[in-house]
Design a protein around this motif. Structure first.
Motif, PDB file in Angstrom:
ATOM      1  N   GLY A  45       0.902  -1.261  -0.030  1.00 54.56           N
ATOM      2  CA  GLY A  45      -0.064   0.130   0.066  1.00 54.56           C
ATOM      3  C   GLY A  45       1.016   1.269   0.007  1.00 54.56           C
ATOM      4  O   GLY A  45       1.986   1.430  -0.001  1.00 54.56           O
ATOM      5  N   TYR A  47       2.449   4.582   2.136  1.00 54.68           N
ATOM      6  CA  TYR A  47       2.479   4.821   3.412  1.00 54.68           C
ATOM      7  C   TYR A  47       3.006   6.226   3.510  1.00 54.68           C
ATOM      8  O   TYR A  47       3.689   6.700   2.618  1.00 54.68           O
ATOM      9  N   ASP A  61       5.795   3.903  -1.220  1.00 56.33           N
ATOM     10  CA  ASP A  61       4.728   2.706  -1.713  1.00 56.33           C
ATOM     11  C   ASP A  61       5.438   1.232  -1.400  1.00 56.33           C
ATOM     12  O   ASP A  61       6.656   1.101  -1.878  1.00 56.33           O
ATOM     13  N   TRP A 129       5.073  -5.295  10.531  1.00 56.62           N
ATOM     14  CA  TRP A 129       3.787  -4.611  10.211  1.00 56.62           C
ATOM     15  C   TRP A 129       2.780  -4.946  11.437  1.00 56.62           C
ATOM     16  O   TRP A 129       2.470  -6.114  11.646  1.00 56.62           O
ATOM     17  N   ASP A 132      -1.358  -1.511  10.606  1.00 56.30           N
ATOM     18  CA  ASP A 132      -0.943  -0.516   9.385  1.00 56.30           C
ATOM     19  C   ASP A 132       0.285   0.417   9.756  1.00 56.30           C
ATOM     20  O   ASP A 132       0.391   1.587   9.127  1.00 56.30           O
ATOM     21  N   LYS A 164       0.463   3.150   6.950  1.00 58.67           N
ATOM     22  CA  LYS A 164      -0.333   2.983   5.716  1.00 58.67           C
ATOM     23  C   LYS A 164      -1.373   3.984   5.610  1.00 58.67           C
ATOM     24  O   LYS A 164      -2.426   4.092   6.552  1.00 58.67           O
TER      25      LYS A 164
END
Length: 166
Positions: A45, A47, A61, A129, A132, A164
């Motif tokens: 995703g 960020y 990204d 992670w 997010d 994210k």
């Protein structure tokens, strides 16, 4: 005449009618099941990256890449540290389920075509992670290349926080 004798023919008819009513219900169409995304798909995703005091630094990204031939997953880091784009093969660590491997080989070229060494250790706290967010910690140095690349020497034990965006 008793109640049962009076209605002895209606009782079986009623039971058969109720059975037919429940037996003739509309068939339910199964709803399509969307598979749970893999952890690498969850991580992928856009960020926003901040320093440890909350000051915005840059956008980054993470793009998930799956190789069907080898059944391997990779993450492409785009604009990592506001300077690097590289691909890192992702591996599973049983003790650290959402670990993200950082580093794209040595040397790694920045956006100015200068060479760097970028690496990160395995930690329970960093490069994982979680909700997010990725607390990044990596080593960045040009010690092997600064003379031949005619750039000032630089080394950093860098810490950043990537959040994210949805």
């Amino acid at each position: 005449m008793s109640f049962i004798q009076k209605y002895h023919l209606l009782i079986p008819t009623f039971i058969v009618g109720v059975s037919m009513f429940f037996a003739c219900s509309k068939e339910k169409t199964p709803t399509p099941v969307t598979p749970e995304p893999t952890k690498w798909e969850k991580i992928a995703g856009h960020y926003k990256v901040y320093d440890t005091t909350g000051v915005y630094l840059y956008d980054m990204d993470l793009v998930h890449i799956h190789n069907d031939a080898t059944n391997e997953d990779s993450i492409r880091f785009e604009n990592f540290d506001n300077n690097f784009t590289f691909i890192a093969l992702q591996v599973d660590f049983s003790s650290i389920p959402m670990y993200i491997r950082i580093g794209g080989g040595d040397p790694l070229y920045d956006s100015n075509n200068k060479r760097w060494k970028l690496s990160a250790g395995i930690s329970d706290y960093y490069n994982n992670w979680n909700n997010d967010t990725i607390k990044l910690r990596f080593n960045k140095t040009n010690i092997n290349y600064y003379i031949s690349d005619v750039t000032p020497y630089y080394a950093c034990d860098c810490k950043q926080i990537a959040v994210k965006q949805h």
